[in-house]
Design an enzyme around this catalytic site. Structure first.
Site, PDB file in Angstrom:
ATOM      1  N   ARG A  60       0.820  -1.221   0.000  1.00 26.67           N
ATOM      2  CA  ARG A  60       0.000   0.000   0.000  1.00 26.67           C
ATOM      3  C   ARG A  60       0.855   1.273   0.000  1.00 26.67           C
ATOM      4  O   ARG A  60       0.449   2.288  -0.565  1.00 26.67           O
ATOM      5  CB  ARG A  60      -0.947  -0.007   1.197  1.00 26.67           C
ATOM      6  N   LYS A  63     -19.958 -18.096  -0.562  1.00 22.99           N
ATOM      7  CA  LYS A  63     -21.422 -18.019  -0.471  1.00 22.99           C
ATOM      8  C   LYS A  63     -22.078 -17.216  -1.573  1.00 22.99           C
ATOM      9  O   LYS A  63     -21.559 -16.175  -1.992  1.00 22.99           O
ATOM     10  CB  LYS A  63     -21.790 -17.364   0.865  1.00 22.99           C
ATOM     11  N   GLY A  97     -11.970  -9.009  -1.867  1.00 24.69           N
ATOM     12  CA  GLY A  97     -11.835 -10.114  -0.926  1.00 24.69           C
ATOM     13  C   GLY A  97     -10.651 -11.021  -1.178  1.00 24.69           C
ATOM     14  O   GLY A  97      -9.545 -10.567  -1.480  1.00 24.69           O
ATOM     15  N   GLY A 139     -13.498  -4.469   0.092  1.00 26.10           N
ATOM     16  CA  GLY A 139     -14.889  -4.028   0.235  1.00 26.10           C
ATOM     17  C   GLY A 139     -15.262  -2.982  -0.802  1.00 26.10           C
ATOM     18  O   GLY A 139     -16.358  -3.008  -1.373  1.00 26.10           O
TER      19      GLY A 139
HETATM   20  P1  AMP Z   1     -15.163 -15.037  -0.539  1.00 26.76           P
HETATM   21  O1  AMP Z   1     -14.593 -14.199   0.584  1.00 26.76           O
HETATM   22  O2  AMP Z   1     -16.655 -15.021  -0.607  1.00 26.76           O
HETATM   23  O3  AMP Z   1     -14.489 -14.760  -1.844  1.00 26.76           O
HETATM   24  O4  AMP Z   1     -14.876 -16.540  -0.139  1.00 26.76           O
HETATM   25  C1  AMP Z   1     -13.575 -17.034  -0.069  1.00 26.76           C
HETATM   26  C2  AMP Z   1     -13.585 -18.308   0.694  1.00 26.76           C
HETATM   27  O5  AMP Z   1     -14.344 -19.275  -0.003  1.00 26.76           O
HETATM   28  C3  AMP Z   1     -12.212 -18.909   0.838  1.00 26.76           C
HETATM   29  O6  AMP Z   1     -11.839 -18.837   2.179  1.00 26.76           O
HETATM   30  C4  AMP Z   1     -12.371 -20.345   0.360  1.00 26.76           C
HETATM   31  O7  AMP Z   1     -11.755 -21.284   1.221  1.00 26.76           O
HETATM   32  C5  AMP Z   1     -13.868 -20.530   0.378  1.00 26.76           C
HETATM   33  N1  AMP Z   1     -14.312 -21.588  -0.563  1.00 26.76           N
HETATM   34  C6  AMP Z   1     -14.041 -21.684  -1.855  1.00 26.76           C
HETATM   35  N2  AMP Z   1     -14.539 -22.815  -2.372  1.00 26.76           N
HETATM   36  C7  AMP Z   1     -15.141 -23.471  -1.356  1.00 26.76           C
HETATM   37  C8  AMP Z   1     -15.838 -24.729  -1.248  1.00 26.76           C
HETATM   38  N3  AMP Z   1     -15.997 -25.488  -2.304  1.00 26.76           N
HETATM   39  N4  AMP Z   1     -16.326 -25.072  -0.047  1.00 26.76           N
HETATM   40  C9  AMP Z   1     -16.141 -24.274   1.020  1.00 26.76           C
HETATM   41  N5  AMP Z   1     -15.491 -23.081   0.981  1.00 26.76           N
HETATM   42  C10 AMP Z   1     -15.011 -22.678  -0.197  1.00 26.76           C
END
Ligand code: AMP
Length: 395
Positions: free
Chosen positions: A35, A197, A353, A376
């Site tokens: 940064r 999610k 993220g 974010g």
């Molecule tokens: P996000 O912050 O929504 O981009 O989510 C990232 C997180 O999703 C990471 O920590 C990954 O470990 C998790 N992730 C990715 N694929 C899977 C999966 N198939 N099952 C559970 N967690 C997952």
């Protein structure tokens, strides 16, 4: 859109909101200076114009004044990176700050203490912002990471510089990259959305369905879509209450002519563990007791074809549980595909993220066109929101 190039900083003091919220170790040494390095072009341009810089930032989440969150810890690193001596003031507002800002000569840098030592910063307090505004002639916002917050230093202070406010180079580059993907992207445009999610990405999906030709859905989100379509997902992560929504997204995509690509096979594991037993299975036939933790080889082949066909690529979210070596292959393969497409002329933006962490961890940082500095802030931009810190400069 006013940028640094619209101003001559000769004999002017620039009040710059930077994002120096850097990680420190137990000895208060900076462990990742990205940064600070990112803010360098803005600071150097102003100094070379014959101006001076008053730098303001937050560091961490202090509750009131807490020594461990003092920005004084990072002075050596800033001096090292900029090659300029830095003067420090232990309160970002008040008499001492005003006196030191006033005494600042061309070519000099003053660093203000952590803005969040004052609660008024996060409250977006107008009086606090006015006190900050006394420290400079021109307000420069170069902090994308906090541009989605209407804090005093990121947004409110701009109103005290109606004619003398602009974006720094870093923030301008972030804005241009998002525009290049969501508005002016050369077709075909692809978004890859992974991560855990559906619920955290739903607004992003809805916004980008109007902007892209292809959408790859991967990571944990996959299974809500597969189950909604009648597949058996075993013990994979799933949001049952989002299955209707998943079907609706599929319908919307079809109506809009957006092609959705889901994994066709996965690496399934018999536990959420790096040492679990694994097998490659069809995504719609995951046995009970097994969970999909990464994209399978056939899926990666399919994704590679799409990625290499597209001219504009947005990547947000890993394809698997990349934190565990056993389930990082999908994310690495996708990174390789995007790197190759970029090499062949595509524009690729990674942001929001965990994908930034993945890109850095696997060394793709210099193989994609742009890696966003704001998690974010990037997600909110992809949701189609106008960020307050950006609106305040455009006003
Ligand atoms: P996000 O912050 O929504 O981009 O989510 C990232 C997180 O999703 C990471 O920590 C990954 O470990 C998790 N992730 C990715 N694929 C899977 C999966 N198939 N099952 C559970 N967690 C997952």
């Amino acid at each position: 859109m006013k940028t640094l190039n619209d101003f001559d900083f000769n004999n002017k003091k620039a009040l710059i909101r930077v994002d120096f919220n850097v990680p420190l170790n137990d000895s208060f040494e900076v462990t990742d200076a990205t940064r600070i390095v990112s803010a360098k072009p803005t600071i150097i341009k102003i100094l070379e114009d014959g101006g001076s810089c008053v730098l303001m930032s937050h560091l961490g989440r202090p509750k009131g004044v807490q020594e461990e969150f003092s920005l004084k810890h990072i002075i050596p690193k800033i001096e090292d990176i900029l090659g300029v001596e830095v003067t420090f003031v232990s309160n970002c507002i008040g008499e001492e700050a005003e006196a030191k800002a006033k005494a600042l000569q061309a070519g000099e840098i003053l660093l203000l203490e952590n803005l969040r030592f004052h609660d008024q910063e996060k409250q977006g307090d107008k009086d606090f912002a006015e006190q900050l505004s006394r420290l400079g002639d021109i307000y420069v916002n170069d902090a994308f990471g906090t541009a989605h917050r209407a804090h005093a230093s990121t947004t409110i202070v701009a109103q005290f510089f109606p004619e003398a406010k602009c974006f720094g180079y870093l923030l301008a580059k972030e804005i241009e990259s998002i525009k290049k993907v969501l508005e002016d992207g050369e077709k075909p445009v692809l978004a890859v959305l992974g991560g855990a999610k559906v619920s955290s990405k739903i607004t992003v999906i809805e916004n980008i369905l109007d902007k892209v030709d292809h959408l790859i859905i991967g990571g944990g989100m996959t299974f809500t879509f597969i189950k909604a379509q009648g597949g058996s997902i075993g013990d994979s992560i799933c949001e049952d209450d989002k299955m209707e929504l998943a079907l609706d997204i599929m319908k919307q995509a079809e109506a809009k002519g957006v092609k959705i690509h889901l994994p066709v096979d996965v690496i399934a594991a018999d536990a959420f563990s790096n040492d679990a037993n694994t097998q490659v299975v069809d995504v719609e036939h995951i046995p009970e007791g097994w969970q999909g933790l990464d994209a399978g080889p056939k899926s990666l082949e399919n994704f590679d074809v799409v990625v290499n066909e597209c001219k504009t690529i947005l990547w947000n979210g890993p394809l698997g549980v990349f934190e565990m070596e056993s389930f990082a292959k999908g994310t690495i393969a996708l990174g390789d595909s995007i790197a190759s497409s970029t090499k062949n002329g595509a524009f690729s933006l990674v942001g929001g993220g965990d994908s930034v962490a993945a890109v850095k961890q696997f060394g793709f940082e210099n193989k994609v066109s742009y890696v966003s500095t704001g998690g974010g802030a990037m997600l909110e931009s992809l949701e189609g929101k106008t960020l307050p810190g950006i609106a305040a400069i455009l006003d």
